[in-house]
Scaffold this motif. Structure first.
Motif, PDB file in Angstrom:
ATOM      1  N   HIS A 184      69.474   4.055  12.763  1.00 60.56           N
ATOM      2  CA  HIS A 184      68.467   3.262  12.075  1.00 60.56           C
ATOM      3  C   HIS A 184      67.300   4.138  11.663  1.00 60.56           C
ATOM      4  O   HIS A 184      66.897   5.041  12.390  1.00 60.56           O
ATOM      5  N   LEU A 185      66.767   3.849  10.484  1.00 57.61           N
ATOM      6  CA  LEU A 185      65.553   4.516  10.004  1.00 57.61           C
ATOM      7  C   LEU A 185      64.742   3.483   9.229  1.00 57.61           C
ATOM      8  O   LEU A 185      65.256   2.785   8.360  1.00 57.61           O
ATOM      9  N   SER A 186      63.468   3.368   9.596  1.00 59.41           N
ATOM     10  CA  SER A 186      62.546   2.474   8.884  1.00 59.41           C
ATOM     11  C   SER A 186      61.360   3.314   8.456  1.00 59.41           C
ATOM     12  O   SER A 186      60.715   3.964   9.281  1.00 59.41           O
ATOM     13  N   ILE A 187      61.063   3.333   7.164  1.00 58.62           N
ATOM     14  CA  ILE A 187      59.987   4.204   6.680  1.00 58.62           C
ATOM     15  C   ILE A 187      59.007   3.433   5.800  1.00 58.62           C
ATOM     16  O   ILE A 187      59.406   2.647   4.938  1.00 58.62           O
ATOM     17  N   ASN A 188      57.722   3.632   6.081  1.00 57.76           N
ATOM     18  CA  ASN A 188      56.643   3.122   5.232  1.00 57.76           C
ATOM     19  C   ASN A 188      56.090   4.272   4.407  1.00 57.76           C
ATOM     20  O   ASN A 188      55.715   5.307   4.969  1.00 57.76           O
ATOM     21  N   PHE A 189      56.033   4.072   3.105  1.00 59.53           N
ATOM     22  CA  PHE A 189      55.418   5.064   2.219  1.00 59.53           C
ATOM     23  C   PHE A 189      53.980   4.617   2.003  1.00 59.53           C
ATOM     24  O   PHE A 189      53.736   3.512   1.521  1.00 59.53           O
ATOM     25  N   MET A 190      53.020   5.466   2.364  1.00 59.58           N
ATOM     26  CA  MET A 190      51.644   5.001   2.400  1.00 59.58           C
ATOM     27  C   MET A 190      50.728   5.649   1.385  1.00 59.58           C
ATOM     28  O   MET A 190      49.741   5.044   0.969  1.00 59.58           O
ATOM     29  N   ARG A 191      51.000   6.880   1.016  1.00 59.21           N
ATOM     30  CA  ARG A 191      50.170   7.546   0.007  1.00 59.21           C
ATOM     31  C   ARG A 191      51.050   8.481  -0.812  1.00 59.21           C
ATOM     32  O   ARG A 191      51.997   9.054  -0.275  1.00 59.21           O
ATOM     33  N   LYS A 192      50.700   8.666  -2.034  1.00 56.06           N
ATOM     34  CA  LYS A 192      51.376   9.630  -2.893  1.00 56.06           C
ATOM     35  C   LYS A 192      51.109  11.025  -2.329  1.00 56.06           C
ATOM     36  O   LYS A 192      49.953  11.381  -2.094  1.00 56.06           O
ATOM     37  N   PRO A 193      52.154  11.796  -2.054  1.00 60.11           N
ATOM     38  CA  PRO A 193      51.910  13.136  -1.507  1.00 60.11           C
ATOM     39  C   PRO A 193      51.191  14.016  -2.529  1.00 60.11           C
ATOM     40  O   PRO A 193      51.331  13.829  -3.740  1.00 60.11           O
ATOM     41  N   ALA A 194      50.415  14.959  -2.036  1.00 60.84           N
ATOM     42  CA  ALA A 194      49.763  15.931  -2.905  1.00 60.84           C
ATOM     43  C   ALA A 194      50.783  16.999  -3.322  1.00 60.84           C
ATOM     44  O   ALA A 194      51.843  17.119  -2.712  1.00 60.84           O
ATOM     45  N   PRO A 195      50.492  17.769  -4.375  1.00 61.60           N
ATOM     46  CA  PRO A 195      51.378  18.881  -4.751  1.00 61.60           C
ATOM     47  C   PRO A 195      51.225  20.023  -3.747  1.00 61.60           C
ATOM     48  O   PRO A 195      50.527  20.997  -4.018  1.00 61.60           O
ATOM     49  N   ALA A 196      51.860  19.876  -2.598  1.00 60.57           N
ATOM     50  CA  ALA A 196      51.691  20.826  -1.492  1.00 60.57           C
ATOM     51  C   ALA A 196      52.879  20.675  -0.554  1.00 60.57           C
ATOM     52  O   ALA A 196      53.655  19.732  -0.684  1.00 60.57           O
ATOM     53  N   ASP A 197      53.013  21.604   0.380  1.00 61.97           N
ATOM     54  CA  ASP A 197      54.037  21.447   1.411  1.00 61.97           C
ATOM     55  C   ASP A 197      53.812  20.133   2.166  1.00 61.97           C
ATOM     56  O   ASP A 197      52.679  19.671   2.299  1.00 61.97           O
ATOM     57  N   LEU A 198      54.906  19.580   2.674  1.00 64.18           N
ATOM     58  CA  LEU A 198      54.789  18.418   3.564  1.00 64.18           C
ATOM     59  C   LEU A 198      54.964  18.871   5.009  1.00 64.18           C
ATOM     60  O   LEU A 198      55.835  19.693   5.309  1.00 64.18           O
ATOM     61  N   LEU A 199      54.168  18.313   5.894  1.00 61.26           N
ATOM     62  CA  LEU A 199      54.343  18.550   7.325  1.00 61.26           C
ATOM     63  C   LEU A 199      54.849  17.263   7.963  1.00 61.26           C
ATOM     64  O   LEU A 199      54.507  16.166   7.513  1.00 61.26           O
ATOM     65  N   ALA A 200      55.677  17.404   8.983  1.00 60.96           N
ATOM     66  CA  ALA A 200      56.246  16.234   9.668  1.00 60.96           C
ATOM     67  C   ALA A 200      56.121  16.443  11.163  1.00 60.96           C
ATOM     68  O   ALA A 200      56.569  17.467  11.683  1.00 60.96           O
ATOM     69  N   GLU A 201      55.509  15.487  11.829  1.00 61.30           N
ATOM     70  CA  GLU A 201      55.382  15.529  13.289  1.00 61.30           C
ATOM     71  C   GLU A 201      56.315  14.480  13.870  1.00 61.30           C
ATOM     72  O   GLU A 201      56.133  13.276  13.639  1.00 61.30           O
ATOM     73  N   ALA A 202      57.337  14.936  14.591  1.00 57.75           N
ATOM     74  CA  ALA A 202      58.328  14.031  15.186  1.00 57.75           C
ATOM     75  C   ALA A 202      58.060  13.899  16.676  1.00 57.75           C
ATOM     76  O   ALA A 202      57.754  14.888  17.348  1.00 57.75           O
ATOM     77  N   ARG A 203      58.182  12.686  17.167  1.00 64.27           N
ATOM     78  CA  ARG A 203      57.853  12.376  18.552  1.00 64.27           C
ATOM     79  C   ARG A 203      58.992  11.553  19.141  1.00 64.27           C
ATOM     80  O   ARG A 203      59.385  10.536  18.564  1.00 64.27           O
ATOM     81  N   ILE A 204      59.523  11.986  20.268  1.00 62.63           N
ATOM     82  CA  ILE A 204      60.553  11.203  20.953  1.00 62.63           C
ATOM     83  C   ILE A 204      59.858  10.202  21.878  1.00 62.63           C
ATOM     84  O   ILE A 204      59.016  10.589  22.680  1.00 62.63           O
ATOM     85  N   MET A 205      60.196   8.928  21.744  1.00 59.38           N
ATOM     86  CA  MET A 205      59.627   7.908  22.639  1.00 59.38           C
ATOM     87  C   MET A 205      60.622   7.466  23.699  1.00 59.38           C
ATOM     88  O   MET A 205      60.240   6.966  24.739  1.00 59.38           O
ATOM     89  N   LYS A 206      61.889   7.585  23.373  1.00 64.15           N
ATOM     90  CA  LYS A 206      62.931   7.282  24.362  1.00 64.15           C
ATOM     91  C   LYS A 206      64.061   8.274  24.197  1.00 64.15           C
ATOM     92  O   LYS A 206      64.532   8.502  23.074  1.00 64.15           O
ATOM     93  N   LEU A 207      64.480   8.856  25.293  1.00 64.93           N
ATOM     94  CA  LEU A 207      65.595   9.797  25.260  1.00 64.93           C
ATOM     95  C   LEU A 207      66.561   9.348  26.341  1.00 64.93           C
ATOM     96  O   LEU A 207      66.469   9.758  27.502  1.00 64.93           O
ATOM     97  N   GLY A 208      67.443   8.422  25.949  1.00 64.52           N
ATOM     98  CA  GLY A 208      68.386   7.861  26.908  1.00 64.52           C
ATOM     99  C   GLY A 208      69.713   8.608  26.859  1.00 64.52           C
ATOM    100  O   GLY A 208      69.864   9.613  26.172  1.00 64.52           O
ATOM    101  N   GLN A 209      70.680   8.101  27.595  1.00 65.59           N
ATOM    102  CA  GLN A 209      72.000   8.728  27.605  1.00 65.59           C
ATOM    103  C   GLN A 209      72.710   8.523  26.272  1.00 65.59           C
ATOM    104  O   GLN A 209      73.459   9.387  25.839  1.00 65.59           O
ATOM    105  N   ARG A 210      72.468   7.391  25.649  1.00 69.54           N
ATOM    106  CA  ARG A 210      73.231   7.045  24.452  1.00 69.54           C
ATOM    107  C   ARG A 210      72.379   6.949  23.211  1.00 69.54           C
ATOM    108  O   ARG A 210      72.873   7.079  22.097  1.00 69.54           O
ATOM    109  N   LEU A 211      71.078   6.657  23.380  1.00 67.39           N
ATOM    110  CA  LEU A 211      70.197   6.468  22.228  1.00 67.39           C
ATOM    111  C   LEU A 211      68.927   7.290  22.411  1.00 67.39           C
ATOM    112  O   LEU A 211      68.397   7.391  23.515  1.00 67.39           O
ATOM    113  N   ALA A 212      68.465   7.852  21.311  1.00 71.23           N
ATOM    114  CA  ALA A 212      67.159   8.504  21.301  1.00 71.23           C
ATOM    115  C   ALA A 212      66.372   7.868  20.170  1.00 71.23           C
ATOM    116  O   ALA A 212      66.896   7.652  19.070  1.00 71.23           O
TER     117      ALA A 212
END
Lengths: 148, 148, 148, 148
Positions: D90-118
């Protein structure tokens, strides 16, 4: 456009306003209080109570969905003032852990506060288990145009 | 693998089972009835009532989220039998129109019925306004392993 | 308000318009064609190709996300005419089955077509496996105001 | 139970592993690098390039969806080791602002790391605009059982 905007209402003011405009609140909604508001954020508490439980003593999914919705509404009001007619347009929630038999805390964060839409996320955990969320939601509200 | 699987419980059996395992249901949950079940689908009705209203006579967002969750649970139970411990893992809901002052109908559809996960969608509308949904949800449930 | 509204552009017209306004389309986007449009719906086809594969010959998740987004954009354009600047505001996708080594079909459905927002869902399956979706998405677009 | 678990692979090791198991990566995927990994988090960078642009010089929605998916995959691998077959459910994404003409940075955070699902979230912004997200995603991966 939504840089670290400061709140314009206090936690107590938002709680009082919600009680005034939603006199018919019931169940989990009546058990929810705003604990603090800060720039683009707010923290809420849902008191542990029989009325929100599922078999096994777990707080129900709908109670957590309601809490996420309530938390985003509260943090938006705290930043835009008394606008009763903001309405939820989208909510996406992941349930990640069974809540403990304890109060739930909810940290709501505004990521975008535009003229027409406000969007952010809400992290929910059982008291004493910060860092191990019970649920995480994305919530978007539509804000009605201001009257002249 | 989830081809047009037939239900194994009737609408009445699912309603009776939910009342038995969730004696603490309240508010909107008590006002919801399963009307029919069919292959990979079910239809539910939430009676219009003061207890679910917002100012202006609109049925609340949390009541619609609860209905979507209830509807997916009901259609899954109807197809896998009495498994009380299935739990929601994800729900995404779009609110599209203000509901009318009328009963809400919910059509739940299973798209995947695996060993561990069941997923589908739920379309919600006010009676008399089919084709103009008040809300549309995606719902995923985790199904516990069967005991031997 | 979005009752069975009729399309105002044909499948061929939408395809031609997309190729004109997005000359830089690449990868999966270049392999996607609109097959038919109807009232509040459209069907698209993504040709099976090496360029969208993951190890094991499976079409990639991002290719399916792109297809869902493309499909909703196409069905909206077909109903509102040439409005290049509509932008996606939200997409929620459930991946339900590994796609087969075959073309993907996508059925996009508009559930709300308002002045500012259009929302609906997209069901994606491998050719020959209708009824067993590979993925199901909710997609919301923001529609810019018309110029006078 | 996913308490502040430490990563088991470095940013360079994850990048090298992804290049090895997905030799067919293309477009935006080839332009993405993992910059750092930490306990339950990782930061990625998508280089600004013609290949991901929309008219007006904006980075495309599908490129941001791919980045969110890539980022969650990377942070999970960094914590569970070389498990190529984890798949997005599953992936749910909100687009909130038009990106600037620049590199994009992405900060990923794990909230649950189970045996079968992360599960976790990914916040995306244009370089120089931290605190004003272009997009925010929830992402869930299914983790295959370990072989004995």
């Amino acid at each position: 456009m939504a840089r670290a905007k400061e709140p314009v209402m206090s936690a107590e003011e938002v709680d009082a306003y919600l009680a005034e405009v939603f006199p018919q609140m019931q169940g989990a909604e009546r058990l929810t209080r705003i604990q603090e508001v800060g720039p683009m954020r707010a923290r809420l508490r849902l008191a542990y109570s029989d009325t929100t439980l599922r078999p096994g003593g777990t707080i129900s999914g709908p109670a957590m969905m309601g809490l996420a919705d309530h938390a985003m509404y509260a943090v938006i009001l705290a930043h835009i003032g008394k606008v009763a007619l903001a309405v939820t347009t989208h909510l996406s929630i992941n349930f990640m852990r069974k809540p403990a038999p304890a109060d739930l805390l909810a940290e709501a964060r505004i990521m975008k506060l535009g003229q027409r839409l406000a969007a952010g996320d809400v992290t929910i955990w059982s008291e004493g288990q910060e860092g191990e969320p019970a649920a995480h939601a994305q919530v978007t509200y539509s804000i009605p145009p201001e009257k002249g």
